[in-house]
Scaffold this motif. Sequence first.
Motif, PDB file in Angstrom:
ATOM      1  N   SER A   1       0.826  -1.202   0.000  1.00 20.34           N
ATOM      2  CA  SER A   1       0.000   0.000   0.000  1.00 20.34           C
ATOM      3  C   SER A   1       0.863   1.256   0.000  1.00 20.34           C
ATOM      4  O   SER A   1       2.004   1.247   0.479  1.00 20.34           O
ATOM      5  N   PHE A   2       0.305   2.334  -0.522  1.00 23.10           N
ATOM      6  CA  PHE A   2       0.947   3.635  -0.448  1.00 23.10           C
ATOM      7  C   PHE A   2       0.483   4.364   0.813  1.00 23.10           C
ATOM      8  O   PHE A   2      -0.678   4.251   1.215  1.00 23.10           O
ATOM      9  N   TYR A   3       1.397   5.112   1.424  1.00 21.96           N
ATOM     10  CA  TYR A   3       1.101   5.886   2.624  1.00 21.96           C
ATOM     11  C   TYR A   3       1.617   7.311   2.457  1.00 21.96           C
ATOM     12  O   TYR A   3       2.651   7.542   1.813  1.00 21.96           O
ATOM     13  N   LEU A   4       0.915   8.261   3.050  1.00 17.04           N
ATOM     14  CA  LEU A   4       1.487   9.580   3.275  1.00 17.04           C
ATOM     15  C   LEU A   4       2.060   9.558   4.680  1.00 17.04           C
ATOM     16  O   LEU A   4       1.410   9.077   5.616  1.00 17.04           O
ATOM     17  N   TYR A   5       3.287  10.062   4.841  1.00 21.90           N
ATOM     18  CA  TYR A   5       3.897  10.025   6.171  1.00 21.90           C
ATOM     19  C   TYR A   5       4.625  11.326   6.462  1.00 21.90           C
ATOM     20  O   TYR A   5       5.011  12.071   5.552  1.00 21.90           O
ATOM     21  N   TYR A   6       4.811  11.591   7.754  1.00 21.44           N
ATOM     22  CA  TYR A   6       5.485  12.808   8.212  1.00 21.44           C
ATOM     23  C   TYR A   6       6.126  12.522   9.569  1.00 21.44           C
ATOM     24  O   TYR A   6       5.758  11.562  10.259  1.00 21.44           O
ATOM     25  N   PRO A   7       7.113  13.326   9.965  1.00 24.83           N
ATOM     26  CA  PRO A   7       7.824  13.062  11.226  1.00 24.83           C
ATOM     27  C   PRO A   7       6.908  13.099  12.439  1.00 24.83           C
ATOM     28  O   PRO A   7       6.070  13.990  12.565  1.00 24.83           O
ATOM     29  N   SER A   8       7.086  12.140  13.317  1.00 26.77           N
ATOM     30  CA  SER A   8       6.236  12.059  14.508  1.00 26.77           C
ATOM     31  C   SER A   8       6.557  13.144  15.527  1.00 26.77           C
ATOM     32  O   SER A   8       5.726  13.469  16.379  1.00 26.77           O
ATOM     33  N   ASN A   9       7.763  13.704  15.435  1.00 30.95           N
ATOM     34  CA  ASN A   9       8.161  14.718  16.414  1.00 30.95           C
ATOM     35  C   ASN A   9       7.923  16.141  15.930  1.00 30.95           C
ATOM     36  O   ASN A   9       8.411  17.097  16.527  1.00 30.95           O
ATOM     37  N   LYS A  10       7.169  16.274  14.851  1.00 33.72           N
ATOM     38  CA  LYS A  10       6.908  17.599  14.293  1.00 33.72           C
ATOM     39  C   LYS A  10       5.420  17.896  14.335  1.00 33.72           C
ATOM     40  O   LYS A  10       4.598  17.070  13.929  1.00 33.72           O
ATOM     41  N   GLN A  11       5.059  19.070  14.827  1.00 31.90           N
ATOM     42  CA  GLN A  11       3.655  19.459  14.893  1.00 31.90           C
ATOM     43  C   GLN A  11       3.076  19.563  13.490  1.00 31.90           C
ATOM     44  O   GLN A  11       3.670  20.165  12.599  1.00 31.90           O
ATOM     45  N   MET A  12       1.908  18.949  13.275  1.00 31.21           N
ATOM     46  CA  MET A  12       1.289  19.016  11.972  1.00 31.21           C
ATOM     47  C   MET A  12       0.718  20.414  11.727  1.00 31.21           C
ATOM     48  O   MET A  12      -0.043  20.927  12.537  1.00 31.21           O
ATOM     49  N   SER A  13       1.093  21.019  10.628  1.00 29.10           N
ATOM     50  CA  SER A  13       0.595  22.350  10.302  1.00 29.10           C
ATOM     51  C   SER A  13      -0.828  22.260   9.767  1.00 29.10           C
ATOM     52  O   SER A  13      -1.285  21.209   9.313  1.00 29.10           O
ATOM     53  N   SER A  14      -1.530  23.372   9.791  1.00 31.89           N
ATOM     54  CA  SER A  14      -2.885  23.397   9.247  1.00 31.89           C
ATOM     55  C   SER A  14      -2.866  23.174   7.743  1.00 31.89           C
ATOM     56  O   SER A  14      -3.806  22.620   7.174  1.00 31.89           O
ATOM     57  N   ALA A  15      -1.770  23.600   7.085  1.00 32.46           N
ATOM     58  CA  ALA A  15      -1.650  23.367   5.646  1.00 32.46           C
ATOM     59  C   ALA A  15      -1.557  21.869   5.352  1.00 32.46           C
ATOM     60  O   ALA A  15      -2.204  21.364   4.425  1.00 32.46           O
ATOM     61  N   LEU A  16      -0.758  21.149   6.150  1.00 32.74           N
ATOM     62  CA  LEU A  16      -0.638  19.703   5.956  1.00 32.74           C
ATOM     63  C   LEU A  16      -1.951  19.008   6.310  1.00 32.74           C
ATOM     64  O   LEU A  16      -2.355  18.057   5.637  1.00 32.74           O
ATOM     65  N   GLN A  17      -2.632  19.477   7.336  1.00 30.87           N
ATOM     66  CA  GLN A  17      -3.932  18.905   7.683  1.00 30.87           C
ATOM     67  C   GLN A  17      -4.905  19.027   6.519  1.00 30.87           C
ATOM     68  O   GLN A  17      -5.632  18.084   6.182  1.00 30.87           O
ATOM     69  N   ALA A  18      -4.911  20.197   5.875  1.00 32.16           N
ATOM     70  CA  ALA A  18      -5.808  20.423   4.740  1.00 32.16           C
ATOM     71  C   ALA A  18      -5.435  19.512   3.575  1.00 32.16           C
ATOM     72  O   ALA A  18      -6.317  18.956   2.892  1.00 32.16           O
ATOM     73  N   PHE A  19      -4.139  19.327   3.350  1.00 31.98           N
ATOM     74  CA  PHE A  19      -3.676  18.487   2.259  1.00 31.98           C
ATOM     75  C   PHE A  19      -4.061  17.027   2.491  1.00 31.98           C
ATOM     76  O   PHE A  19      -4.521  16.341   1.575  1.00 31.98           O
ATOM     77  N   ILE A  20      -3.878  16.552   3.717  1.00 28.67           N
ATOM     78  CA  ILE A  20      -4.245  15.158   4.026  1.00 28.67           C
ATOM     79  C   ILE A  20      -5.739  14.952   3.863  1.00 28.67           C
ATOM     80  O   ILE A  20      -6.177  13.926   3.321  1.00 28.67           O
ATOM     81  N   THR A  21      -6.538  15.890   4.321  1.00 29.55           N
ATOM     82  CA  THR A  21      -7.988  15.786   4.173  1.00 29.55           C
ATOM     83  C   THR A  21      -8.373  15.681   2.695  1.00 29.55           C
ATOM     84  O   THR A  21      -9.225  14.875   2.322  1.00 29.55           O
ATOM     85  N   ALA A  22      -7.726  16.486   1.864  1.00 31.02           N
ATOM     86  CA  ALA A  22      -8.004  16.454   0.432  1.00 31.02           C
ATOM     87  C   ALA A  22      -7.617  15.108  -0.185  1.00 31.02           C
ATOM     88  O   ALA A  22      -8.347  14.555  -1.012  1.00 31.02           O
ATOM     89  N   LEU A  23      -6.468  14.573   0.240  1.00 29.00           N
ATOM     90  CA  LEU A  23      -5.996  13.292  -0.297  1.00 29.00           C
ATOM     91  C   LEU A  23      -6.936  12.145   0.061  1.00 29.00           C
ATOM     92  O   LEU A  23      -7.161  11.241  -0.749  1.00 29.00           O
ATOM     93  N   ARG A  24      -7.484  12.183   1.246  1.00 32.26           N
ATOM     94  CA  ARG A  24      -8.262  11.057   1.746  1.00 32.26           C
ATOM     95  C   ARG A  24      -9.756  11.203   1.473  1.00 32.26           C
ATOM     96  O   ARG A  24     -10.541  10.308   1.786  1.00 32.26           O
ATOM     97  N   SER A  25     -10.137  12.319   0.858  1.00 32.43           N
ATOM     98  CA  SER A  25     -11.543  12.516   0.509  1.00 32.43           C
ATOM     99  C   SER A  25     -11.814  11.922  -0.869  1.00 32.43           C
ATOM    100  O   SER A  25     -10.999  12.080  -1.774  1.00 32.43           O
ATOM    101  N   PRO A  26     -12.951  11.255  -1.027  1.00 37.05           N
ATOM    102  CA  PRO A  26     -13.267  10.688  -2.348  1.00 37.05           C
ATOM    103  C   PRO A  26     -13.459  11.791  -3.370  1.00 37.05           C
ATOM    104  O   PRO A  26     -14.014  12.845  -3.075  1.00 37.05           O
ATOM    105  N   CYS A  27     -12.950  11.547  -4.585  1.00 37.21           N
ATOM    106  CA  CYS A  27     -13.074  12.542  -5.643  1.00 37.21           C
ATOM    107  C   CYS A  27     -14.515  12.629  -6.131  1.00 37.21           C
ATOM    108  O   CYS A  27     -15.203  11.650  -6.167  1.00 37.21           O
TER     109      CYS A  27
END
Length: 297
Positions: free
Chosen positions: A271-297
């Motif tokens: 499987s493909f995964y999106l990943y990011y460092p566990s010790n880094k606070q997730m930015s609102s920009a990254l949150q928006a990007f992940i939401t877009a990726l995981r939303s059905p087109c």
Amino acid sequence: MRGAEFASLKAFFAVAQERNFSRAAQSLGVSPSALSQTIKALEEGLGVRLLNRTTRSVSTTAAGGRLFDRLEVIFSDLDGALEELNQYRDTPTGKLRISAPQVAMLHFIQPILPAFQLAYPNIELELTTDDSTADIVAQGYDAAIRLGEFIEQDMIALKLSEPLTQVAVASPKYLKQRGIPETPIELLQHSCVNWRRSGEAGLYKWRFLNGDTPFELSVKGSLVVSDCAVALQSAIDGLGITVWIREWIKAELGSGKLVPLLEQWSTPFPSFYLYYPSNKQMSSALQAFITALRSPC
């Protein structure tokens, strides 16, 4: 601290992080020569050598490494403080750097780009196509997309796809001329389009299943590419056999442009995964990007 001093420290941090003046200069929007002068002035002002430079590499001295570690914490805290202000904005803002292999860029990111850019015009999205398994922290990326088997343990990973299937394919034209292989070992008598992952010396080994036992095969051919899309098009053009993800070539298989081969030997693809460092606070920009990726087109 004066503004010039802060800028100099940011410049040093960028060079130490990238371990390369050209890449650091590009990320800062300055010329390599100007960046070199900035670092030289910083070292002279501090009276301490911070970087070891050769024509091929850049590394920190003991003092430079100590300063880098302190600055990493300080700049991270500063970025976090600025990121907290996003909750007071109507839409997220900031710069977001994402790395992904070409197939992931085409099948996960490209389809969401129009809607994402329209919804978040204040996010500066920098996308880098990279088929290597480079360290995204060292490269300065906020997140990346990779196969699950290539993700480091200290990352937070979010699944983007179910397990896929890798299948060998060729055009009807090629098969008419060369015949149809009945077993993977017969591929050694065929012209195969090989693929080399960026940053690796060896060629990609094709994977198959013999019952429940997986095995790999080094195939031969006169064409080697670093671009998976070129390998696929080459197979469509009748230049040889290649392997691809079955779920992503339904149109080509349905139209008859490509013929699936050795299906009983086909192997599951991670499987493909999106990943990011566990010790880094997730930015609102990254949150928006992940939401877009995981939303059905």
